[in-house]
Design a protein around this motif. Structure first.
Motif, PDB file in Angstrom:
ATOM      1  N   GLY A  57       0.813  -1.211   0.000  1.00  0.00           N
ATOM      2  CA  GLY A  57       0.000   0.000   0.000  1.00  0.00           C
ATOM      3  C   GLY A  57       0.849   1.264   0.000  1.00  0.00           C
ATOM      4  N   VAL A  58       1.896   1.294   0.823  1.00  0.00           N
ATOM      5  CA  VAL A  58       2.791   2.453   0.870  1.00  0.00           C
ATOM      6  C   VAL A  58       3.499   2.630  -0.467  1.00  0.00           C
ATOM      7  N   THR A  59       3.935   1.517  -1.065  1.00  0.00           N
ATOM      8  CA  THR A  59       4.596   1.581  -2.374  1.00  0.00           C
ATOM      9  C   THR A  59       3.667   2.167  -3.428  1.00  0.00           C
ATOM     10  N   MET A  60       2.411   1.734  -3.420  1.00  0.00           N
ATOM     11  CA  MET A  60       1.458   2.258  -4.399  1.00  0.00           C
ATOM     12  C   MET A  60       1.139   3.727  -4.137  1.00  0.00           C
ATOM     13  N   LEU A  61       1.111   4.124  -2.870  1.00  0.00           N
ATOM     14  CA  LEU A  61       0.825   5.526  -2.546  1.00  0.00           C
ATOM     15  C   LEU A  61       1.966   6.430  -3.000  1.00  0.00           C
ATOM     16  N   ILE A  62       3.203   6.103  -2.652  1.00  0.00           N
ATOM     17  CA  ILE A  62       4.325   6.968  -3.021  1.00  0.00           C
ATOM     18  C   ILE A  62       4.623   6.891  -4.522  1.00  0.00           C
ATOM     19  N   GLY A  63       4.129   5.826  -5.172  1.00  0.00           N
ATOM     20  CA  GLY A  63       4.300   5.707  -6.617  1.00  0.00           C
ATOM     21  C   GLY A  63       3.188   6.383  -7.402  1.00  0.00           C
ATOM     22  N   GLY A  64       2.180   6.923  -6.701  1.00  0.00           N
ATOM     23  CA  GLY A  64       1.094   7.625  -7.366  1.00  0.00           C
ATOM     24  C   GLY A  64       0.029   6.731  -7.962  1.00  0.00           C
ATOM     25  N   HIS A  65       0.028   5.451  -7.601  1.00  0.00           N
ATOM     26  CA  HIS A  65      -0.957   4.520  -8.159  1.00  0.00           C
ATOM     27  C   HIS A  65      -2.295   4.594  -7.426  1.00  0.00           C
ATOM     28  N   VAL A  66      -2.279   5.062  -6.180  1.00  0.00           N
ATOM     29  CA  VAL A  66      -3.504   5.325  -5.413  1.00  0.00           C
ATOM     30  C   VAL A  66      -3.335   6.668  -4.718  1.00  0.00           C
ATOM     31  N   ASP A  67      -4.455   7.267  -4.321  1.00  0.00           N
ATOM     32  CA  ASP A  67      -4.416   8.577  -3.669  1.00  0.00           C
ATOM     33  C   ASP A  67      -4.344   8.477  -2.151  1.00  0.00           C
ATOM     34  N   ARG A  68      -4.722   7.317  -1.604  1.00  0.00           N
ATOM     35  CA  ARG A  68      -4.751   7.205  -0.142  1.00  0.00           C
ATOM     36  C   ARG A  68      -4.699   5.749   0.280  1.00  0.00           C
ATOM     37  N   ILE A  69      -4.373   5.564   1.545  1.00  0.00           N
ATOM     38  CA  ILE A  69      -4.354   4.248   2.171  1.00  0.00           C
ATOM     39  C   ILE A  69      -5.403   4.244   3.273  1.00  0.00           C
ATOM     40  N   ILE A  70      -6.228   3.216   3.301  1.00  0.00           N
ATOM     41  CA  ILE A  70      -7.237   3.077   4.358  1.00  0.00           C
ATOM     42  C   ILE A  70      -7.031   1.735   5.035  1.00  0.00           C
ATOM     43  N   LEU A 113       0.449  12.832   6.432  1.00  0.00           N
ATOM     44  CA  LEU A 113      -0.487  12.141   5.548  1.00  0.00           C
ATOM     45  C   LEU A 113      -1.811  11.851   6.251  1.00  0.00           C
ATOM     46  N   MET A 114      -1.747  11.586   7.553  1.00  0.00           N
ATOM     47  CA  MET A 114      -2.988  11.361   8.298  1.00  0.00           C
ATOM     48  C   MET A 114      -3.777  12.652   8.456  1.00  0.00           C
ATOM     49  N   GLU A 115      -3.071  13.750   8.667  1.00  0.00           N
ATOM     50  CA  GLU A 115      -3.753  15.038   8.762  1.00  0.00           C
ATOM     51  C   GLU A 115      -4.440  15.388   7.447  1.00  0.00           C
ATOM     52  N   GLU A 116      -3.804  15.007   6.344  1.00  0.00           N
ATOM     53  CA  GLU A 116      -4.374  15.285   5.017  1.00  0.00           C
ATOM     54  C   GLU A 116      -5.402  14.238   4.596  1.00  0.00           C
ATOM     55  N   LYS A 117      -5.660  13.263   5.455  1.00  0.00           N
ATOM     56  CA  LYS A 117      -6.610  12.180   5.179  1.00  0.00           C
ATOM     57  C   LYS A 117      -6.147  11.295   4.027  1.00  0.00           C
ATOM     58  N   ARG A 118      -4.852  11.309   3.726  1.00  0.00           N
ATOM     59  CA  ARG A 118      -4.324  10.410   2.703  1.00  0.00           C
ATOM     60  C   ARG A 118      -3.979   9.056   3.307  1.00  0.00           C
ATOM     61  N   ILE A 119      -3.893   9.000   4.613  1.00  0.00           N
ATOM     62  CA  ILE A 119      -3.829   7.737   5.343  1.00  0.00           C
ATOM     63  C   ILE A 119      -4.904   7.780   6.409  1.00  0.00           C
ATOM     64  N   GLU A 120      -5.760   6.777   6.419  1.00  0.00           N
ATOM     65  CA  GLU A 120      -6.817   6.670   7.428  1.00  0.00           C
ATOM     66  C   GLU A 120      -6.700   5.331   8.146  1.00  0.00           C
ATOM     67  N   ILE A 121      -6.831   5.363   9.453  1.00  0.00           N
ATOM     68  CA  ILE A 121      -6.876   4.145  10.247  1.00  0.00           C
ATOM     69  C   ILE A 121      -8.137   4.218  11.083  1.00  0.00           C
ATOM     70  N   ALA A 122      -9.065   3.297  10.844  1.00  0.00           N
ATOM     71  CA  ALA A 122     -10.376   3.408  11.477  1.00  0.00           C
ATOM     72  C   ALA A 122     -10.983   2.036  11.722  1.00  0.00           C
ATOM     73  N   PRO A 123     -11.845   1.915  12.744  1.00  0.00           N
ATOM     74  CA  PRO A 123     -12.557   0.652  12.978  1.00  0.00           C
ATOM     75  C   PRO A 123     -13.466   0.312  11.806  1.00  0.00           C
ATOM     76  N   LEU A 124     -13.759  -0.952  11.667  1.00  0.00           N
ATOM     77  CA  LEU A 124     -14.592  -1.431  10.567  1.00  0.00           C
ATOM     78  C   LEU A 124     -15.951  -0.733  10.532  1.00  0.00           C
ATOM     79  N   ALA A 125     -16.532  -0.468  11.696  1.00  0.00           N
ATOM     80  CA  ALA A 125     -17.858   0.146  11.746  1.00  0.00           C
ATOM     81  C   ALA A 125     -17.887   1.510  11.063  1.00  0.00           C
ATOM     82  N   PHE A 126     -16.731   2.197  10.977  1.00  0.00           N
ATOM     83  CA  PHE A 126     -16.680   3.530  10.382  1.00  0.00           C
ATOM     84  C   PHE A 126     -16.718   3.488   8.854  1.00  0.00           C
ATOM     85  N   MET A 127     -16.678   2.302   8.276  1.00  0.00           N
ATOM     86  CA  MET A 127     -16.667   2.168   6.814  1.00  0.00           C
ATOM     87  C   MET A 127     -18.063   2.195   6.210  1.00  0.00           C
TER      88      MET A 127
END
Length: 339
Positions: free
Chosen positions: A167-180, A226-240
């Protein structure tokens, strides 16, 4: 268990010597390790004898073992030449995989092409990660080539760690905009309301393994930004619930603790340009008695759906302390006997 423990000792007439030369004596010292502990690890796992002679290393053993040891030593020396340290984990990976140096891909197609050539490497900002077993190799390849992948197996097999690395590789490579990254907060249950602090402070203890993995691959300040910019989110399943996760790399960890309805809800969050990884261990279900595991049901329901891969790990794929693998094997044997 090392090769020497699995194969009969070679006959004296089969023992010969392979001589390897390493030009940089400083790197050779690092290759040998303090008190030659790196050489001792290779000797133990491959059933050879290794002797250092100036800037040369002599490997004594059967032809097959000598060849394996030579590849391992040359691979590790190559890592040192590129500025990468060598530790017990790197030695174990080199012995298991036997690959040489890897080139850095610049696109997903190049990454998959590299895999097709038998070379595996995940590059992040802080470290390079390589699969250490064949199951891990297949798993990493499926993460790059499938929009939805499952990783199922015991603790310590790298399911979540490798998923976050990709996921980190894809994020820094520009293949995705964020990691959840998400987990069911099953252990909290009704007790969640009794924990001090706001909702984030209450659920963070259950998300800590995900934070740990992220901090292994990205500088701490960058993770916070990245978390402040919401490009990385860590959240419980219920929040999805109610969300559509587009252009994201999404990981559901500890999926065995999701109910069937939660699993269906999560899987249907997948949006355009996203990839999703579901990891779990069927032997670690903490749901109330009588509640079906969403991971088990998903495995049964989705096994023939095109575009979804299932990757399985066993105790042989454990890359933590060797004792962990033996503990898992002992419990598996007990379950088989009881069954």
């Amino acid at each position: 268990m090392g090769i020497s423990a699995l194969t009969p000792p070679p006959r004296p007439e089969d023992l010969h010597e392979t001589l390897l030369e390493f030009p940089d004596n400083r790197l050779l010292i690092d290759l040998c390790g303090e008190f030659d502990r790196n050489l001792a690890q290779i000797e133990h796992q491959l059933g050879v004898h290794i002797l250092r002679r100036g800037n040369q290393i002599a490997v004594v053993g059967s032809a097959e073992a000598r060849g394996q040891a030579a590849v391992v030593l040359q691979t590790l020396y190559g890592k040192l030449e590129s500025g990468r340290p060598v530790d017990a984990g790197e030695i174990d990976a080199a012995i298991r995989m036997g690959d040489g140096m890897r080139a850095e891909p610049t696109s997903l197609d190049e990454q998959l092409e590299m895999f097709a050539g038998g070379k595996y490497e995940i590059r992040t900002r802080k470290k390079q990660v390589e699969p250490r077993t064949e199951a891990q190799k297949a798993y990493v390849k499926s993460l790059f080539s499938n929009e939805l992948a499952f990783g199922i197996g015991p603790a310590g097999t790298g399911k979540t760690y490798l998923a976050v690395a990709v996921g980190v590789t894809m994020l820094i490579g520009g293949h995705v905009d964020r990691i959840i990254l998400s987990r069911p907060a099953v252990e909290a249950g009704e007790r969640l309301g009794f924990l001090p602090g706001d909702m984030k402070e209450k659920v963070d203890p259950y998300m800590q393994p995900l934070y740990d993995a992220l901090n292994d691959f990205l500088p701490a300040k960058q993770v916070l930004k990245l978390m402040e910019e919401k490009r990385i989110e860590i959240a419980p399943l219920a929040f999805m619930r109610g969300r559509t996760l587009s252009n994201a790399f999404v990981v559901l960890d500890e999926a065995q603790n999701a109910t069937t309805m939660q699993m269906k809800m999560f899987l249907t969050r997948l949006g355009e340009g996203s990839r999703m990884v579901i990891t779990g261990d069927r032997t670690q279900i903490d749901l109330p008695r009588g509640t079906s595991s969403g991971l088990t049901d998903a495995e049964r329901i989705l096994k023939d759906v095109k575009g979804i891969s299932f990757n399985y790990f066993t105790a042989k794929d454990v890359v933590r302390h060797p004792l962990v693998a033996r503990i898992i094997e002992a419990y598996d044997a007990e379950d088989e006997a009881a069954g």
